[in-house]
Design a protein around this motif. Structure first.
Motif, short mmCIF file in Angstrom:
data_model
loop_
_atom_site.label_atom_id
_atom_site.label_comp_id
_atom_site.label_asym_id
_atom_site.label_seq_id
_atom_site.Cartn_x
_atom_site.Cartn_y
_atom_site.Cartn_z
N UNK A 231 0.83 -1.20 0.00
CA UNK A 231 0.00 0.00 0.00
C UNK A 231 0.87 1.26 0.00
N UNK A 232 1.94 1.26 0.78
CA UNK A 232 2.83 2.42 0.81
C UNK A 232 3.52 2.61 -0.54
N UNK A 233 3.90 1.50 -1.18
CA UNK A 233 4.51 1.60 -2.51
C UNK A 233 3.51 2.17 -3.52
N UNK A 234 2.25 1.76 -3.39
CA UNK A 234 1.20 2.31 -4.26
C UNK A 234 1.07 3.82 -4.06
N UNK A 235 1.03 4.26 -2.80
CA UNK A 235 0.91 5.69 -2.51
C UNK A 235 2.12 6.46 -3.02
N UNK A 236 3.29 5.87 -2.91
CA UNK A 236 4.52 6.51 -3.39
C UNK A 236 4.50 6.62 -4.91
N UNK A 237 4.14 5.54 -5.58
CA UNK A 237 4.18 5.55 -7.04
C UNK A 237 3.05 6.38 -7.65
N UNK A 238 1.87 6.28 -7.07
CA UNK A 238 0.70 6.92 -7.67
C UNK A 238 0.58 8.41 -7.32
N UNK A 239 0.85 8.76 -6.05
CA UNK A 239 0.61 10.12 -5.58
C UNK A 239 1.87 10.82 -5.06
N UNK A 240 3.01 10.15 -5.07
CA UNK A 240 4.28 10.68 -4.54
C UNK A 240 4.22 10.95 -3.04
N UNK A 241 3.37 10.21 -2.31
CA UNK A 241 3.31 10.34 -0.86
C UNK A 241 4.40 9.46 -0.24
N UNK A 242 5.08 9.99 0.76
CA UNK A 242 6.11 9.21 1.46
C UNK A 242 5.83 9.24 2.95
#
Length: 154
Positions: free
Chosen positions: A76-87
């Protein structure tokens, strides 16, 4: 599965276990989801997040729940990082330390062995690793500050 359902599921899982390591994973998942709730996301972003949460199959019961939910949290964190640039907080600092340690060790060993093959190796190793860690931390802290300024930290 929407964000509220996921939060309820994770709170129920916390109440069902006594293992601190599992509780830590569930709390990290809850913090990530709570941070998403506080954001002003567009409707498309909300739909994408709900679809991803549904695709994670968090309701399925597994034998090793800790490993399963840790894997799903990473996904899920990888998805957020890739899709929305959230870290996550201190993400770049941790990466900077790792890369600095690796590069600093390599450079320190090569320079140390070039000067003195017996003692230079150990001295170059320790100095190179230390300097690499410090430089990686500084670089990572700058990137974290930039991500926070842009509002991309969960």
């Amino acid at each position: 599965m929407n964000v509220n359902d996921t939060s309820e599921l994770l709170y129920n899982l916390i109440s069902q276990t006594d293992k601190k390591s599992e509780i830590k994973i569930y709390n990290c998942f809850i913090r990530t989801i709570s941070s998403l709730k506080k954001r002003d996301l567009t409707e498309n972003q909300s739909i994408l997040i709900q679809e991803k949460l549904s695709s994670l199959n968090l309701n399925s019961v597994k034998e090793n729940r800790k490993k399963y939910y840790q894997q799903k949290l990473s996904e899920f964190k990888a998805f957020l990082k890739n899709e929305f640039s959230f870290t996550s907080e201190k993400h770049y600092t941790e990466l900077g330390i790792i890369y600095g340690m690796v590069l600093g060790t390599g450079i320190g060993v090569s320079i140390g062995s070039a000067f003195n093959p017996t003692f230079g190796l150990s001295i170059g190793l320790s100095i190179g690793t230390g300097v690499g860690i410090v430089l990686g931390m500084v670089y990572g802290a700058r990137k974290d500050a930039e991500a926070k300024r842009l509002g991309r930290v969960l």
